[in-house]
Design a protein around this motif. Sequence first.
Motif, mmCIF file in Angstrom:
data_model
loop_
_atom_site.group_PDB
_atom_site.id
_atom_site.type_symbol
_atom_site.label_atom_id
_atom_site.label_comp_id
_atom_site.label_asym_id
_atom_site.label_seq_id
_atom_site.Cartn_x
_atom_site.Cartn_y
_atom_site.Cartn_z
ATOM 1 N N PHE A 76 -12.266 -25.089 25.426
ATOM 2 C CA PHE A 76 -13.022 -26.324 25.647
ATOM 3 C C PHE A 76 -12.076 -27.508 25.650
ATOM 4 C CE2 PHE A 76 -16.298 -23.748 23.400
ATOM 5 C CZ PHE A 76 -17.122 -23.578 24.492
ATOM 6 N N SER A 77 -12.343 -28.444 26.522
ATOM 7 C CA SER A 77 -11.554 -29.664 26.520
ATOM 8 C C SER A 77 -12.476 -30.836 26.267
ATOM 9 C CB SER A 77 -10.867 -29.840 27.865
ATOM 10 O OG SER A 77 -10.249 -31.110 27.901
ATOM 11 N N LEU A 78 -12.019 -31.763 25.434
ATOM 12 C CA LEU A 78 -12.825 -32.958 25.180
ATOM 13 C C LEU A 78 -12.332 -34.139 25.988
ATOM 14 C CD1 LEU A 78 -13.481 -32.742 21.355
ATOM 15 C CD2 LEU A 78 -14.855 -31.930 23.241
ATOM 16 N N THR A 79 -11.307 -33.882 26.810
ATOM 17 C CA THR A 79 -10.832 -34.957 27.687
ATOM 18 C C THR A 79 -10.958 -34.475 29.129
ATOM 19 O OG1 THR A 79 -8.640 -34.062 27.284
ATOM 20 C CG2 THR A 79 -9.204 -36.096 26.119
ATOM 21 N N PRO A 80 -11.170 -35.393 30.068
ATOM 22 C CA PRO A 80 -11.355 -35.004 31.466
ATOM 23 C C PRO A 80 -10.128 -34.263 32.005
ATOM 24 C CG PRO A 80 -11.954 -37.298 31.135
ATOM 25 C CD PRO A 80 -11.326 -36.832 29.869
ATOM 26 N N ARG A 81 -10.378 -33.280 32.838
ATOM 27 C CA ARG A 81 -9.279 -32.509 33.410
ATOM 28 C C ARG A 81 -9.325 -32.555 34.939
ATOM 29 N NH1 ARG A 81 -9.441 -26.953 30.008
ATOM 30 N NH2 ARG A 81 -11.674 -27.080 30.418
ATOM 31 N N GLY A 82 -8.255 -32.061 35.586
ATOM 32 C CA GLY A 82 -8.172 -32.084 37.051
ATOM 33 C C GLY A 82 -9.064 -31.048 37.700
ATOM 34 N N ARG A 83 -9.008 -31.030 39.068
ATOM 35 C CA ARG A 83 -9.853 -30.075 39.783
ATOM 36 C C ARG A 83 -9.411 -28.641 39.543
ATOM 37 N NH1 ARG A 83 -12.380 -31.950 44.848
ATOM 38 N NH2 ARG A 83 -12.660 -34.180 44.520
ATOM 39 N N ASN A 84 -8.097 -28.434 39.464
ATOM 40 C CA ASN A 84 -7.573 -27.089 39.247
ATOM 41 C C ASN A 84 -6.870 -27.031 37.901
ATOM 42 O OD1 ASN A 84 -8.108 -25.895 41.960
ATOM 43 N ND2 ASN A 84 -6.882 -27.697 42.520
ATOM 44 N N ILE A 85 -7.152 -25.986 37.152
ATOM 45 C CA ILE A 85 -6.524 -25.870 35.846
ATOM 46 C C ILE A 85 -5.539 -24.706 35.885
ATOM 47 C CG2 ILE A 85 -6.928 -25.510 33.398
ATOM 48 C CD1 ILE A 85 -9.800 -26.607 33.997
ATOM 49 N N ILE A 86 -4.278 -25.029 35.635
ATOM 50 C CA ILE A 86 -3.249 -23.991 35.602
ATOM 51 C C ILE A 86 -3.056 -23.596 34.149
ATOM 52 C CG2 ILE A 86 -0.873 -23.438 36.167
ATOM 53 C CD1 ILE A 86 -0.956 -25.927 38.038
ATOM 54 N N ARG A 87 -3.206 -22.302 33.830
ATOM 55 C CA ARG A 87 -2.980 -21.851 32.463
ATOM 56 C C ARG A 87 -1.827 -20.869 32.493
ATOM 57 N NH1 ARG A 87 -8.726 -21.537 32.678
ATOM 58 N NH2 ARG A 87 -9.676 -23.220 31.456
ATOM 59 N N LEU A 88 -0.670 -21.318 32.061
ATOM 60 C CA LEU A 88 0.515 -20.468 32.089
ATOM 61 C C LEU A 88 0.594 -19.693 30.780
ATOM 62 C CD1 LEU A 88 3.138 -19.768 33.663
ATOM 63 C CD2 LEU A 88 4.255 -21.552 32.310
ATOM 64 N N CYS A 89 0.821 -18.363 30.898
ATOM 65 C CA CYS A 89 0.886 -17.531 29.708
ATOM 66 C C CYS A 89 2.207 -17.771 28.976
ATOM 67 C CB CYS A 89 0.763 -16.066 30.112
ATOM 68 S SG CYS A 89 0.975 -14.958 28.720
ATOM 69 N N ASP A 90 2.126 -17.974 27.668
ATOM 70 C CA ASP A 90 3.381 -18.137 26.928
ATOM 71 C C ASP A 90 3.512 -17.094 25.813
ATOM 72 O OD1 ASP A 90 1.594 -19.120 25.090
ATOM 73 O OD2 ASP A 90 2.907 -20.752 24.429
ATOM 74 N N SER A 91 2.876 -15.944 26.002
ATOM 75 C CA SER A 91 3.016 -14.880 25.024
ATOM 76 C C SER A 91 4.380 -14.189 25.221
ATOM 77 C CB SER A 91 1.879 -13.872 25.201
ATOM 78 O OG SER A 91 0.702 -14.470 24.736
ATOM 79 N N PRO A 92 4.842 -13.434 24.223
ATOM 80 C CA PRO A 92 6.208 -12.901 24.252
ATOM 81 C C PRO A 92 6.608 -12.176 25.553
ATOM 82 C CG PRO A 92 5.292 -12.592 22.107
ATOM 83 C CD PRO A 92 4.200 -13.186 22.938
ATOM 84 N N PRO A 93 5.805 -11.218 26.091
ATOM 85 C CA PRO A 93 6.287 -10.532 27.311
ATOM 86 C C PRO A 93 6.564 -11.506 28.454
ATOM 87 C CG PRO A 93 4.435 -9.363 26.361
ATOM 88 C CD PRO A 93 4.526 -10.656 25.620
ATOM 89 N N CYS A 94 5.639 -12.453 28.668
ATOM 90 C CA CYS A 94 5.859 -13.428 29.730
ATOM 91 C C CYS A 94 7.063 -14.310 29.405
ATOM 92 C CB CYS A 94 4.627 -14.290 29.937
ATOM 93 S SG CYS A 94 3.325 -13.437 30.829
ATOM 94 N N HIS A 95 7.175 -14.593 28.123
ATOM 95 C CA HIS A 95 8.278 -15.449 27.704
ATOM 96 C C HIS A 95 9.612 -14.765 28.043
ATOM 97 C CE1 HIS A 95 9.202 -19.069 25.371
ATOM 98 N NE2 HIS A 95 10.340 -18.442 25.086
ATOM 99 N N LEU A 96 9.681 -13.454 27.737
ATOM 100 C CA LEU A 96 10.902 -12.703 28.009
ATOM 101 C C LEU A 96 11.188 -12.654 29.506
ATOM 102 C CD1 LEU A 96 10.540 -9.698 25.562
ATOM 103 C CD2 LEU A 96 12.207 -11.550 25.436
ATOM 104 N N MET A 97 10.133 -12.651 30.275
ATOM 105 C CA MET A 97 10.314 -12.557 31.725
ATOM 106 C C MET A 97 10.481 -13.937 32.358
ATOM 107 S SD MET A 97 10.444 -9.366 32.327
ATOM 108 C CE MET A 97 10.240 -9.156 34.088
ATOM 109 N N GLY A 98 10.646 -14.957 31.539
ATOM 110 C CA GLY A 98 11.030 -16.246 32.118
ATOM 111 C C GLY A 98 9.922 -17.268 32.268
ATOM 112 N N SER A 99 8.856 -17.165 31.486
ATOM 113 C CA SER A 99 7.800 -18.179 31.635
ATOM 114 C C SER A 99 8.277 -19.531 31.122
ATOM 115 C CB SER A 99 6.516 -17.748 30.914
ATOM 116 O OG SER A 99 6.661 -17.924 29.532
ATOM 117 N N GLY A 100 9.293 -19.517 30.243
ATOM 118 C CA GLY A 100 9.829 -20.783 29.724
ATOM 119 C C GLY A 100 10.383 -21.634 30.846
ATOM 120 N N SER A 101 11.197 -21.015 31.706
ATOM 121 C CA SER A 101 11.788 -21.821 32.776
ATOM 122 C C SER A 101 10.735 -22.168 33.824
ATOM 123 C CB SER A 101 12.969 -21.085 33.403
ATOM 124 O OG SER A 101 12.590 -19.773 33.732
ATOM 125 N N LEU A 102 9.755 -21.276 33.999
ATOM 126 C CA LEU A 102 8.659 -21.604 34.924
ATOM 127 C C LEU A 102 7.893 -22.836 34.447
ATOM 128 C CD1 LEU A 102 6.901 -18.328 36.074
ATOM 129 C CD2 LEU A 102 8.010 -20.052 37.492
#
Lengths: 747, 152
Positions: free
Chosen positions: B62-88
């Motif tokens: 839930f968001s209590l502040t207005p958001r844009g038309r498209n919501i990007i949710r980038l995964c930051d859990s360990p496997p994604c992190h290891l595969m480079g989600s940090g630089s993404l």
Amino acid sequence: MTKEKKLSITIDNRTVEVRPHLTILEAARTHNIYIPSLCAMEHLPSYGACRLCVVEVDGLRGFPTSCTTPVEDGMVIRTDTGEIRTLRQEVLKLLLSEHPASCLFCTEQDECKDYQGTIRKAGVITGCRYCPNDTRCELQQVTERIGLTETSYPVYYRNFPVEKNDPFYDRDYNLCILCGRCVRVCNSVRLNGTLSFKQRGKITTVGPAFDRTHLEAGCEFCGACVTVCPTGALSTKTSKWYGKPDKEVATTCVYCPVGCTLKLQVRKSEVLDVLPDYNSALDHGFICVKGRFAVPEYVHSSFRIPVPQRITPLGYNDISWDEAIAEAAERLAGVKPDSFLMMVSPQLTNEDLFVAQQFARQIIGSDQIGSPLLYDLGADTGPFVNLVSQSSAFDVIDDAEAVLAIGFDSTYDYAPIGIGTKKAAQRGAVLVTINSCDTNLDMLSEMAFTCGTEKWSALVGLLTGASAQGAAPLFPTWKKDIAGIQGIFKKSTRKVIIAGPGLLAAPQRTEIIEKLLKVKEKGGWDIIVAHPYSNLKGMLAMGAFHGIKTGAIINENGQAEGVKGDLSKFDLTKGCTVIYAVGVSDLDSLPDCDYLIYQNALPSESQRRPDLLLPAALFTESSGTVINGEGRILPVNKAVEPYRSAKPDWWILNAIGERIKKGVMKYAQVQSVQKEIAKTIKGFPGVKKRLEFSRIDVKMKTPKGAPKMRKQGQFNYRGIPLEAVVKGMKAIEERIELISGSNRGAI
Amino acid sequence: MYKETILKKFEPRLDNILYILHELQDNNEQHYVSKEDLKLCADYLSVPYSFVHGVATFYTMFSLTPRGRNIIRLCDSPPCHLMGSGSLLDYLKNKLKIDVGETTKDGVFTLELTSCLGVCGVAPALMMNNATIGKLTPEKVDAILEERRKSL
């Protein structure tokens, strides 16, 4: 009733018998076995937040929390093994990793205790500014008990701004351990719902929705959250840093007719703080903002009259009690009974009121005893006191099926009645409210009628069936609702009307009161009157009222004879020789006189200057009794010595009376007054059950120069508005003004 | 008013609170629950306002502040992190010129982080609104953003 079978359990190799439906923690506590805990508390629902109360139970996996695990027959429990101790230390370390812990492990901790009591101590000696130093820190006690002397985790300081915007208490959520006691007490005990957890994880705090202040969010400022807080996160503004109280004195609150028990926290000659008594059968600890926070600032106000004073052309001169008594006696001796007027406040104790009426009747020989409520109510005084004398016990609400609240809001006063009503509504009773603005009961009500006070009479008549259906066209939009509620009310058997202070501001108040009395007689309604005149029943019982004799109104044998009063000849506008005002401060309304004696604790705000000022002791400084709204005699106990030379009201009246006419009173102590009262009210003041009051029929006519409707603050004690001396009450008065305009109980 | 229609769909029971809040948020053009929504929900369920606020702030969806038309949710859990989600994440921040939790000036994208999406086999992954997309590279991210902008 069948006796519940006891369960046999083994705690730490001790086999004990316990009642069923207890948790392990409760069972251990009843047998004096200590299990540390920071979130569990009597009267609050179990929660399992702090994890310190973990125990080992045979047959259960892991370490269950004892505050959420119910006992079972034959359970074997260990509360203090090595493994548990290590576990608890670890849990506590984790708790403390978000709590500034310097005061818990500080090497100067012992020395620090010696310096307690000065405001600057904390900052100067240890550089620590956290602790409110009220020695009520349970976290500290638990840390000592668990024996933690250091922590291996770095402390994460959450850096929340300290919230100081609201009256009465400060909030520093950096000290909060999120035990949820305040949230639970606010939601499940006070049924208020101001507080909730906000956000999650390390930024979790407690508070109202969004960034509203507590005042805006509808906080009652009952202080329950401050009372239950196990840390220094919530602290009372006026009493923090004052140190540990020496003693605790239980007394009765005189701010309203409920008469809650207050536990005064006393140090030397000062009342530091007031705590509720959760074991009180009358109020269950549901005290309101007035009892919780408005006592110390009032009774220790710097404006108090220190010594007797006499007016001179150059201002007031201090005089001794001897001189003051001599002067008053000289002025009063030989005054004609007709040209004497005694004004007494209904917030005095029974003993004061009794001596006051004796003074007027036996010393002066006059029946001229009035009270400020005559100014408030004018010609409606008669019906009103009749309604009050026929009001029911407060606990009729506990099993009511239908409740009709008229002009009643329990946000800032009458809290036990309000919470009783809310509980009734939650358990399924039909609650209907009539008010001119939104009230705190509306959310739980079946229907909330919000309309101008001029329509109340018709509405009350319709709903209760006191008047014919004819008035229905007045409320075209509510036609269906009214019909529905009429049906419900007709079917219910246990019905209660709560007549709130708003009723007194309605133009047709007599009409409404008559309707209420009618439905009480015929319709089987019980009536509870929530009015601002605390000891009004005591005043009527003591006969400190024109035309009513001491004890006449007490209906001991259940004979509904009724008492006749007569105010038709009582004239509050006629000039007098001497007026004696006891605890009454609206001097401008009093008639002209040659000599005015003003006996009170704080100077009057009126323009008129009294000739003699007599400093009176307040309810924390003298002993006595009051009779609350349901007719119970409740003790008022002396906690501290009177301020400077102040004396109890009965003492002053007695001294002057003795000087004028020897041998009539001769009271050396309050017990001798009580003995005298016991001659007319048997067993006084030890009467355990409610005193039954007779009907009272006061002959009235509209008094000459009909008293104006007074507009003043909501909350007064001895005629002085609380907001004048208690800073936080001003914010509350402003809040009420904002919400209701001038509608809510405007007298 | 559409909000009342939403409320009416559910019985006024406390266990419906999450469904109601979700529905209110999904039907809001700016993908958030407003103060008024919380108030409506509290009144409808007869619970304190503060309680609904507590629920809405507890759940990250839930968001209590207005958001844009498209919501990007980038995964930051360990496997994604290891595969480079940090630089993404850095790449996305630079490209959109916003920080996590913020919305682009044109109101097209909001960038958020999320816990594991359960598609660790194709890490790093993100969710664009309700679609999960895996095996991300900066080029692929560009293409996704471009595609969303075109579909406006």
